[in-house]
Structures are given as structure tokens and as C-alpha cells.
Write an enzyme that holds these catalytic residues in place. Structure first.
Site, PDB file in Angstrom:
ATOM      1  N   GLU A  95      28.199   9.504  78.784  1.00 43.61           N
ATOM      2  CA  GLU A  95      28.058   9.805  77.366  1.00 43.61           C
ATOM      3  C   GLU A  95      27.151  11.011  77.165  1.00 43.61           C
ATOM      4  O   GLU A  95      26.250  11.265  77.960  1.00 43.61           O
ATOM      5  CB  GLU A  95      27.528   8.573  76.629  1.00 43.61           C
ATOM      6  CG  GLU A  95      28.559   7.442  76.671  1.00 43.61           C
ATOM      7  CD  GLU A  95      28.155   6.180  75.929  1.00 43.61           C
ATOM      8  OE1 GLU A  95      29.040   5.537  75.360  1.00 43.61           O
ATOM      9  OE2 GLU A  95      26.965   5.829  75.917  1.00 43.61           O
ATOM     10  N   CYS A 336      18.012   6.995  72.165  1.00 42.77           N
ATOM     11  CA  CYS A 336      17.378   6.969  73.482  1.00 42.77           C
ATOM     12  C   CYS A 336      17.612   5.633  74.150  1.00 42.77           C
ATOM     13  O   CYS A 336      17.355   4.579  73.563  1.00 42.77           O
ATOM     14  CB  CYS A 336      15.869   7.128  73.335  1.00 42.77           C
ATOM     15  SG  CYS A 336      15.394   8.702  72.705  1.00 42.77           S
TER      16      CYS A 336
HETATM   17  N1  SAH Z   1      15.832   9.118  83.540  1.00 45.35           N
HETATM   18  C1  SAH Z   1      15.126   9.928  82.597  1.00 45.35           C
HETATM   19  C2  SAH Z   1      15.934  10.170  81.314  1.00 45.35           C
HETATM   20  C3  SAH Z   1      16.077   8.891  80.512  1.00 45.35           C
HETATM   21  S1  SAH Z   1      16.422   8.838  78.815  1.00 45.35           S
HETATM   22  C4  SAH Z   1      13.791   9.315  82.259  1.00 45.35           C
HETATM   23  O1  SAH Z   1      13.556   8.178  82.646  1.00 45.35           O
HETATM   24  O2  SAH Z   1      12.974   9.976  81.640  1.00 45.35           O
HETATM   25  C5  SAH Z   1      15.158   9.565  77.923  1.00 45.35           C
HETATM   26  C6  SAH Z   1      14.046   8.658  77.390  1.00 45.35           C
HETATM   27  O3  SAH Z   1      14.490   7.499  76.643  1.00 45.35           O
HETATM   28  C7  SAH Z   1      13.195   8.100  78.529  1.00 45.35           C
HETATM   29  O4  SAH Z   1      11.849   8.297  78.230  1.00 45.35           O
HETATM   30  C8  SAH Z   1      13.555   6.653  78.504  1.00 45.35           C
HETATM   31  O5  SAH Z   1      12.582   5.852  79.102  1.00 45.35           O
HETATM   32  C9  SAH Z   1      13.713   6.398  77.021  1.00 45.35           C
HETATM   33  N2  SAH Z   1      14.382   5.132  76.719  1.00 45.35           N
HETATM   34  C10 SAH Z   1      15.189   4.417  77.523  1.00 45.35           C
HETATM   35  N3  SAH Z   1      15.603   3.296  76.914  1.00 45.35           N
HETATM   36  C11 SAH Z   1      15.045   3.301  75.687  1.00 45.35           C
HETATM   37  C12 SAH Z   1      15.117   2.417  74.577  1.00 45.35           C
HETATM   38  N4  SAH Z   1      15.851   1.303  74.610  1.00 45.35           N
HETATM   39  N5  SAH Z   1      14.424   2.742  73.471  1.00 45.35           N
HETATM   40  C13 SAH Z   1      13.700   3.883  73.404  1.00 45.35           C
HETATM   41  N6  SAH Z   1      13.604   4.746  74.422  1.00 45.35           N
HETATM   42  C14 SAH Z   1      14.264   4.473  75.553  1.00 45.35           C
END
Ligand code: SAH
Length: 351
Positions: A95, A336
């Protein structure tokens, strides 16, 4: 129509394109013309590349695909946040999210189909890991976004499905192609890599001489809480991670943004804000607070608005610039942590 798996032309650096043109018996300046067609004109078919000799076009068409990524499904109205299901040549699907706001056209890309790191609150790893995306596929996502926007994206965020520093070489290759001034020309400072905190990748990135933005997902100020939320913390504990971040800042003179997803009563308490302040006061940085987006399979609750405010105020009061992420797209399951990877049966992957 099924499309056969061929190498992606979009995964080649400009010098490599020049070498390919040379090997095919054409002058190397043809690579500059080709680059222009690919990234400035964003030609989606070979016939449009009128300045290139047809024999070169035919030979390239035989060897490479011009469509490494295509839109399988689009959710959301034009001009607003939209989620695009992107189909890759082998049927894997990831996605991507388009986040237009005012005069900005950011796109949030996936760097892997699935994820190995299994953060408790993130949907991207729930179905496991399928494979790394190739540079050409990530560049293909940017081109697809450009097609939707009608112009090139202004910002590229590697914050979709996957862990960019776990697919280091292909991600860096894609970054250099996306950043190339004669092509898509997305400025390095408008390209963000977000990592769950892989120390070797952070150290390596520090030596690349790139001005990209680095975001590090922290989510907790102590190892026990962080390991519960992020299994990667067992291999990359906080003290070592923050040391790598401090070194990164010293070496690159770039300020890191720490992402902190606030989860009700789990990591949003005042004493945790104080702990975080103590951790981060050692070097200049920013904090981006993200209220938890709902994800099935994770029982945590979003934080109370007062807790978010208090957490942000505590950080700002201590001189740490803390912003609140407006995590758009939750109505589309595109916020996110809500992005997923889907893998269809081989036949279903064909449109
Ligand atoms: N693998 C990378 C990119 C992930 S997505 C990383 O871990 O940084 C980007 C951000 O969204 C990350 O900080 C991740 O922890 C956050 N994230 C993941 N799940 C989430 C959720 N359910 N609610 C809010 N943020 C979330």
C-alpha cells in the site's frame, strides 16, 4: 492482461543506463535522453520517447519493464488523502498513501512487502514478511504517485509498509534516483527514511553524505516497555540506539526526528515524558508524537487528548521541539501503522 517479470529500468542509476545504451551499441548520451523521458516527461510507454532511435526502444522494451508498479485499487476522493494498492510484477501487493495538503504533495511509500519486525501496534508486520522491494519498484511507486498528482511528489516518505534500513541497498539506490536533479529531483531534505532503530543502518547512513531526513521510532523511554512494543529493541536497546543517533547527528549535522506513538496509559504518562526528556536532552532532536491509530490485533487504546497535550507540553517545556502528527487517512485504514501487504494467489495478481 498478465505482465511478465522483467528487470525494472527504473532501478538503474543514470551511469548504469549509459552503460546499457553503450552495450546495445548506442551512444551514451542516449541515456540522458532516456532519463529525461523516464523522470521529467514520465513517459509510460516506449512509443512516446520520440527522440530515441526506435531500435534502442525496441531493444530496451525486450529487456526491461516500464511498469514496475501499477495501481490495483484506489480508495479516497481525488485531492484528498488516498490509499493506493500497488501491484508488483510477481503479484505481491503493497500500500502507498498520497497525502496532498495545500501546495505539498507528499507520498508515503512501502519499502518491503510485509515486515520482519513485528511491532505490536503496527498492522504492516502482522502477515509476516514476503520480500524486499527493488529500487525500481519504489521508484515506480513515486512515478505512480506522480501520475495521480499530475506532477511529481514534493516529499517522499519511506513510512509505508516495511523497514527501509532492512532493505538498505535498494532503498538507497531508490533515494539517489528519486533525488537526481535532472530527473524527479525530490530534494534530499524532502525524503524521509523512518526506522524502527536498526543501529548498523543508522551508522551506515551517517556516512552516505546524503541530506535525507532520518526518523527513528522510539515509542517508549525504557527498554522494558519498548521491547514489549517493539521486538527490535532486544537487539537494538535504547542506550546503544541513542548513542548511534547522537553520533549520526554529530557526523551529519542533521537533526533526527524521534517518532513516539502515544498509547493510552501505556507510554503516555507524565513520568514517561520526564524519562524521555532525560534520554533526549543529550543532543539536538525533534519529537513527533503520533496518537495511536486503531489496528486490529492490538488491544491498546488511543491516548486521551489531555494526555497528548500534557506530554507535548512537557517536552516543549524542556526545550525539545515536539509536534503532533496529524495522522491522516484513518477513515481509509491508511493512517500510520494501518498499512498492510497483501499477497494474492498468482492468478489473482493479474488484472
Ligand atoms: N519501519 C519504519 C516505518 C514504519 S511506519 C519504522 O518503524 O519507523 C511509520 C511510523 O508509524 C512508525 O513510527 C511506526 O512505529 C508508526 N506506527 C505504526 N503503527 C502505528 C499505529 N497503529 N498508530 C500510530 N503509529 C503507528
Amino acid at each position: 492482461m498478465s505482465f511478465a517479470s522483467k528487470p525494472c529500468l527504473h532501478g538503474l542509476a543514470r551511469e548504469e543506463l549509459a552503460a546499457v545504451c553503450g552495450e546495445l551499441g548506442f551512444q551514451e548520451f542516449r541515456a540522458n535522453q532516456l532519463w529525461h523521458w523516464l523522470y521529467v516527461r514520465r513517459a509510460a510507454d516506449w512509443d512516446r520517447m520520440r527522440t530515441l532511435p526506435s531500435a534502442l526502444r525496441a531493444q530496451l522494451a525486450e529487456r526491461y519493464t516500464l511498469q514496475p508498479a501499477r495501481a490495483v485499487e484506489v480508495c479516497g476522493p481525488e485531492g484528498c488523502t488516498r490509499k493506493v494498492l500497488v501491484g508488483l510484477q510477481d503479484g505481491a501487493q503493497v500500500e502507498m498513501v498520497l497525502l496532498p495538503v495545500a501546495d505539498r504533495l507528499p507520498v508515503c511509500l512501502s519499502s518491503q512487502a510485509g515486515c520482519r519486525f513485528g511491532c505490536a501496534f503496527c498492522a504492516s508486520g502482522q502477515a509476516g514478511f514476503v520480500r524486499n522491494l527493488l529500487a525500481g519498484e519504489m521508484v515506480g511507486e513515486v512515478l505512480l504517485a506522480a501520475e495521480f498528482f499530475g506532477r511529481r511528489p514534493s516529499h517522499v516518505l519511506f513510512m509505508g509498509v516495511g523497514e527501509p534500513l532492512d532493505n538498505y541497498d535498494e532503498v538507497l539506490r531508490a533515494v539517489r534516483i528519486i533525488n537526481h536533479p535532472d530527473g524527479l529531483a525530490v530534494g534530499a531534505r524532502r525524503i524521509t527514511l523512518s526506522t524502527c532503530g536498526l543501529i548498523p543502518g543508522i551508522r551506515r547512513l551517517a556516512g552516505e553524505g546524503l541530506q535525507v531526513e532520518l526518523s527513528v521510532s522510539l515509542h517508549a523511554p525504557d527498554d522494558a516497555t519498548r521491547a514489549r512494543l517493539m521486538p527490535a529493541n532486544r537487539k537494538h536497546p535504547l542506550a546503544e540506539l541513542l548513542e548511534a543517533c547522537a553520533d549520526y547527528t554529530r557526523q551529519t549535522r542533521r537533526i533526527i526526528t524521534f517518532e513516539y506513538t502515544l498509547i493510552g496509559s501505556l507510554n503516555d504518562r507524565p513520568e514517561q515524558a520526564q524519562q524521555l526528556i532525560r534520554l533526549l536532552q543529550r543532543f539536538p532532536c525533534r519529537v513527533n508524537l503520533i496518537p495511536l491509530s486503531a489496528v486490529s490485533g492490538f488491544a491498546g487504546a488511543p491516548p486521551a487528548p489531555e494526555a497528548v497535550r500534557a506530554f507535548q507540553q512537557a517536552l516543549n517545556g524542556a526545550g525539545i521541539n515536539a509536534t503532533l502528527r496529524d495522522s491522516r487517512g484513518s477513515d481509509l485504514q491508511a493512517a500510520c501503522g494501518q498499512l498492510r501487504c497483501r499477497r494474492l494467489a498468482p492468478d489473482a495478481g493479474r488484472a
